[in-house]
Design a protein around this motif. Structure first.
Motif, PDB file in Angstrom:
ATOM      1  N   GLN A   1     -17.253   7.399  10.684  1.00 26.10           N
ATOM      2  CA  GLN A   1     -15.854   7.326  11.026  1.00 26.10           C
ATOM      3  C   GLN A   1     -15.054   6.931   9.798  1.00 26.10           C
ATOM      4  O   GLN A   1     -15.592   6.584   8.774  1.00 26.10           O
ATOM      5  N   VAL A   2     -13.739   7.002   9.958  1.00 23.46           N
ATOM      6  CA  VAL A   2     -12.822   6.672   8.869  1.00 23.46           C
ATOM      7  C   VAL A   2     -11.795   5.673   9.377  1.00 23.46           C
ATOM      8  O   VAL A   2     -11.268   5.828  10.479  1.00 23.46           O
ATOM      9  N   GLN A   3     -11.516   4.663   8.584  1.00 32.40           N
ATOM     10  CA  GLN A   3     -10.508   3.661   8.929  1.00 32.40           C
ATOM     11  C   GLN A   3      -9.492   3.549   7.785  1.00 32.40           C
ATOM     12  O   GLN A   3      -9.846   3.706   6.627  1.00 32.40           O
ATOM     13  N   LEU A   4      -8.253   3.271   8.181  1.00 28.60           N
ATOM     14  CA  LEU A   4      -7.186   3.020   7.209  1.00 28.60           C
ATOM     15  C   LEU A   4      -6.654   1.612   7.443  1.00 28.60           C
ATOM     16  O   LEU A   4      -6.364   1.253   8.596  1.00 28.60           O
ATOM     17  N   VAL A   5      -6.510   0.842   6.386  1.00 29.66           N
ATOM     18  CA  VAL A   5      -6.001  -0.522   6.492  1.00 29.66           C
ATOM     19  C   VAL A   5      -4.857  -0.703   5.513  1.00 29.66           C
ATOM     20  O   VAL A   5      -5.035  -0.554   4.302  1.00 29.66           O
ATOM     21  N   GLU A   6      -3.672  -1.024   6.062  1.00 26.87           N
ATOM     22  CA  GLU A   6      -2.483  -1.239   5.238  1.00 26.87           C
ATOM     23  C   GLU A   6      -2.331  -2.718   4.898  1.00 26.87           C
ATOM     24  O   GLU A   6      -2.796  -3.588   5.639  1.00 26.87           O
ATOM     25  N   SER A   7      -1.615  -2.976   3.825  1.00 32.40           N
ATOM     26  CA  SER A   7      -1.257  -4.335   3.443  1.00 32.40           C
ATOM     27  C   SER A   7       0.006  -4.281   2.590  1.00 32.40           C
ATOM     28  O   SER A   7       0.398  -3.221   2.103  1.00 32.40           O
ATOM     29  N   GLY A   8       0.643  -5.451   2.430  1.00 37.63           N
ATOM     30  CA  GLY A   8       1.780  -5.542   1.526  1.00 37.63           C
ATOM     31  C   GLY A   8       3.134  -5.681   2.181  1.00 37.63           C
ATOM     32  O   GLY A   8       4.146  -5.841   1.499  1.00 37.63           O
ATOM     33  N   GLY A   9       3.193  -5.604   3.494  1.00 37.62           N
ATOM     34  CA  GLY A   9       4.482  -5.757   4.164  1.00 37.62           C
ATOM     35  C   GLY A   9       4.969  -7.193   4.117  1.00 37.62           C
ATOM     36  O   GLY A   9       4.269  -8.098   3.666  1.00 37.62           O
ATOM     37  N   GLY A  10       6.188  -7.394   4.588  1.00 40.94           N
ATOM     38  CA  GLY A  10       6.741  -8.735   4.609  1.00 40.94           C
ATOM     39  C   GLY A  10       8.248  -8.736   4.721  1.00 40.94           C
ATOM     40  O   GLY A  10       8.859  -7.710   5.030  1.00 40.94           O
ATOM     41  N   LEU A  11       8.832  -9.898   4.461  1.00 44.48           N
ATOM     42  CA  LEU A  11      10.277 -10.092   4.516  1.00 44.48           C
ATOM     43  C   LEU A  11      10.834 -10.076   3.094  1.00 44.48           C
ATOM     44  O   LEU A  11      10.314 -10.778   2.211  1.00 44.48           O
ATOM     45  N   VAL A  12      11.879  -9.301   2.873  1.00 44.38           N
ATOM     46  CA  VAL A  12      12.489  -9.210   1.551  1.00 44.38           C
ATOM     47  C   VAL A  12      13.992  -9.096   1.714  1.00 44.38           C
ATOM     48  O   VAL A  12      14.483  -8.575   2.719  1.00 44.38           O
ATOM     49  N   GLN A  13      14.724  -9.593   0.737  1.00 43.75           N
ATOM     50  CA  GLN A  13      16.182  -9.518   0.776  1.00 43.75           C
ATOM     51  C   GLN A  13      16.653  -8.120   0.392  1.00 43.75           C
ATOM     52  O   GLN A  13      15.944  -7.396  -0.341  1.00 43.75           O
ATOM     53  N   PRO A  14      17.820  -7.733   0.843  1.00 46.13           N
ATOM     54  CA  PRO A  14      18.383  -6.439   0.406  1.00 46.13           C
ATOM     55  C   PRO A  14      18.432  -6.353  -1.113  1.00 46.13           C
ATOM     56  O   PRO A  14      18.789  -7.330  -1.795  1.00 46.13           O
ATOM     57  N   GLY A  15      18.040  -5.196  -1.627  1.00 47.00           N
ATOM     58  CA  GLY A  15      17.972  -4.996  -3.063  1.00 47.00           C
ATOM     59  C   GLY A  15      16.628  -5.335  -3.664  1.00 47.00           C
ATOM     60  O   GLY A  15      16.376  -5.049  -4.847  1.00 47.00           O
ATOM     61  N   GLY A  16      15.768  -5.953  -2.874  1.00 48.36           N
ATOM     62  CA  GLY A  16      14.456  -6.359  -3.365  1.00 48.36           C
ATOM     63  C   GLY A  16      13.442  -5.236  -3.342  1.00 48.36           C
ATOM     64  O   GLY A  16      13.755  -4.081  -3.021  1.00 48.36           O
ATOM     65  N   SER A  17      12.200  -5.596  -3.668  1.00 51.84           N
ATOM     66  CA  SER A  17      11.117  -4.622  -3.774  1.00 51.84           C
ATOM     67  C   SER A  17       9.878  -5.111  -3.027  1.00 51.84           C
ATOM     68  O   SER A  17       9.648  -6.323  -2.899  1.00 51.84           O
ATOM     69  N   LEU A  18       9.097  -4.157  -2.551  1.00 53.42           N
ATOM     70  CA  LEU A  18       7.788  -4.414  -1.961  1.00 53.42           C
ATOM     71  C   LEU A  18       6.874  -3.270  -2.352  1.00 53.42           C
ATOM     72  O   LEU A  18       7.338  -2.146  -2.575  1.00 53.42           O
ATOM     73  N   ARG A  19       5.572  -3.570  -2.382  1.00 53.48           N
ATOM     74  CA  ARG A  19       4.581  -2.536  -2.634  1.00 53.48           C
ATOM     75  C   ARG A  19       3.554  -2.562  -1.510  1.00 53.48           C
ATOM     76  O   ARG A  19       2.897  -3.567  -1.286  1.00 53.48           O
ATOM     77  N   LEU A  20       3.465  -1.437  -0.797  1.00 59.43           N
ATOM     78  CA  LEU A  20       2.485  -1.287   0.266  1.00 59.43           C
ATOM     79  C   LEU A  20       1.230  -0.604  -0.271  1.00 59.43           C
ATOM     80  O   LEU A  20       1.315   0.258  -1.150  1.00 59.43           O
ATOM     81  N   SER A  21       0.080  -0.993   0.282  1.00 60.64           N
ATOM     82  CA  SER A  21      -1.194  -0.365  -0.059  1.00 60.64           C
ATOM     83  C   SER A  21      -1.904   0.056   1.215  1.00 60.64           C
ATOM     84  O   SER A  21      -1.748  -0.577   2.261  1.00 60.64           O
ATOM     85  N   CYS A  22      -2.695   1.104   1.125  1.00 56.05           N
ATOM     86  CA  CYS A  22      -3.497   1.572   2.246  1.00 56.05           C
ATOM     87  C   CYS A  22      -4.829   2.054   1.712  1.00 56.05           C
ATOM     88  O   CYS A  22      -4.867   2.963   0.876  1.00 56.05           O
ATOM     89  N   VAL A  23      -5.897   1.429   2.206  1.00 54.39           N
ATOM     90  CA  VAL A  23      -7.242   1.775   1.756  1.00 54.39           C
ATOM     91  C   VAL A  23      -7.973   2.501   2.869  1.00 54.39           C
ATOM     92  O   VAL A  23      -8.006   2.032   4.014  1.00 54.39           O
ATOM     93  N   ALA A  24      -8.577   3.632   2.525  1.00 56.55           N
ATOM     94  CA  ALA A  24      -9.402   4.388   3.460  1.00 56.55           C
ATOM     95  C   ALA A  24     -10.871   4.051   3.226  1.00 56.55           C
ATOM     96  O   ALA A  24     -11.319   3.960   2.080  1.00 56.55           O
ATOM     97  N   SER A  25     -11.600   3.850   4.324  1.00 58.81           N
ATOM     98  CA  SER A  25     -13.021   3.527   4.201  1.00 58.81           C
ATOM     99  C   SER A  25     -13.807   4.219   5.302  1.00 58.81           C
ATOM    100  O   SER A  25     -13.229   4.678   6.284  1.00 58.81           O
ATOM    101  N   GLY A  26     -15.113   4.273   5.129  1.00 56.76           N
ATOM    102  CA  GLY A  26     -15.979   4.924   6.100  1.00 56.76           C
ATOM    103  C   GLY A  26     -16.810   5.991   5.431  1.00 56.76           C
ATOM    104  O   GLY A  26     -16.948   6.029   4.217  1.00 56.76           O
ATOM    105  N   THR A  27     -17.351   6.885   6.246  1.00 61.14           N
ATOM    106  CA  THR A  27     -18.218   7.944   5.727  1.00 61.14           C
ATOM    107  C   THR A  27     -17.371   9.131   5.264  1.00 61.14           C
ATOM    108  O   THR A  27     -17.510  10.251   5.748  1.00 61.14           O
ATOM    109  N   ILE A  28     -16.516   8.851   4.295  1.00 59.72           N
ATOM    110  CA  ILE A  28     -15.549   9.835   3.823  1.00 59.72           C
ATOM    111  C   ILE A  28     -16.215  10.854   2.904  1.00 59.72           C
ATOM    112  O   ILE A  28     -16.925  10.482   1.975  1.00 59.72           O
ATOM    113  N   VAL A  29     -15.960  12.110   3.171  1.00 61.00           N
ATOM    114  CA  VAL A  29     -16.396  13.177   2.281  1.00 61.00           C
ATOM    115  C   VAL A  29     -15.235  13.601   1.395  1.00 61.00           C
ATOM    116  O   VAL A  29     -15.398  13.807   0.200  1.00 61.00           O
TER     117      VAL A  29
END
Length: 124
Positions: A1-29
């Motif tokens: 199977q394949v799973q996706l796990v996100e990270s990096g969200g949160g609270l930020v002020q207008p004009g600010g920046s965030l970086r999201l990540s998503c890692v795929a794992s499992g028996t990926i071909v």
């Protein structure tokens, strides 16, 4: 199977920046297109940005020039760099990926997977 796990969200002020990540794992071909979608309260899920395995990217008009999608194929990871964030960017952000995976007895099968979502809140 394949799973996706996100990270990096949160609270930020207008004009600010965030970086999201998503890692795929499992028996990926293989991993084909990877992308980010978002869903705000009482709204439908919408596309934010997608990137092909070759690195070709497309963005929604609402984020063009502010967000950048990228991927590291060696790490099975897709990123979303979000700059100049606005209140209207507040939503749950979901990662999506398609490709093929190894099933064992049944060989290779196609997949389309979603992550569990990560909350991004833009507020003063």
């Amino acid at each position: 199977q394949v799973q996706l796990v996100e990270s990096g969200g949160g609270l930020v002020q207008p004009g600010g920046s965030l970086r999201l990540s998503c890692v795929a794992s499992g028996t990926i071909v293989s991993i084909g297109t990877m992308g980010w979608y978002r869903q705000a309260p009482e709204k439908e899920r919408e596309l934010v940005a997608v990137i092909t395995s070759g690195g070709s990217a497309n963005y929604s008009d609402s984020v063009k020039g502010r967000f950048t999608i990228s991927r590291d194929n060696a790490k099975n990871t897709v990123y979303l760099q979000m700059n100049s964030l606005k209140a209207e960017d507040t939503a749950v952000y979901y990662c999506n990926a398609d490709g093929t995976y190894y099933t064992g007895s049944y060989g290779h099968r196609p997949y389309v997977r979603w992550g569990q979502g990560t909350q991004v809140t833009v507020s003063a």
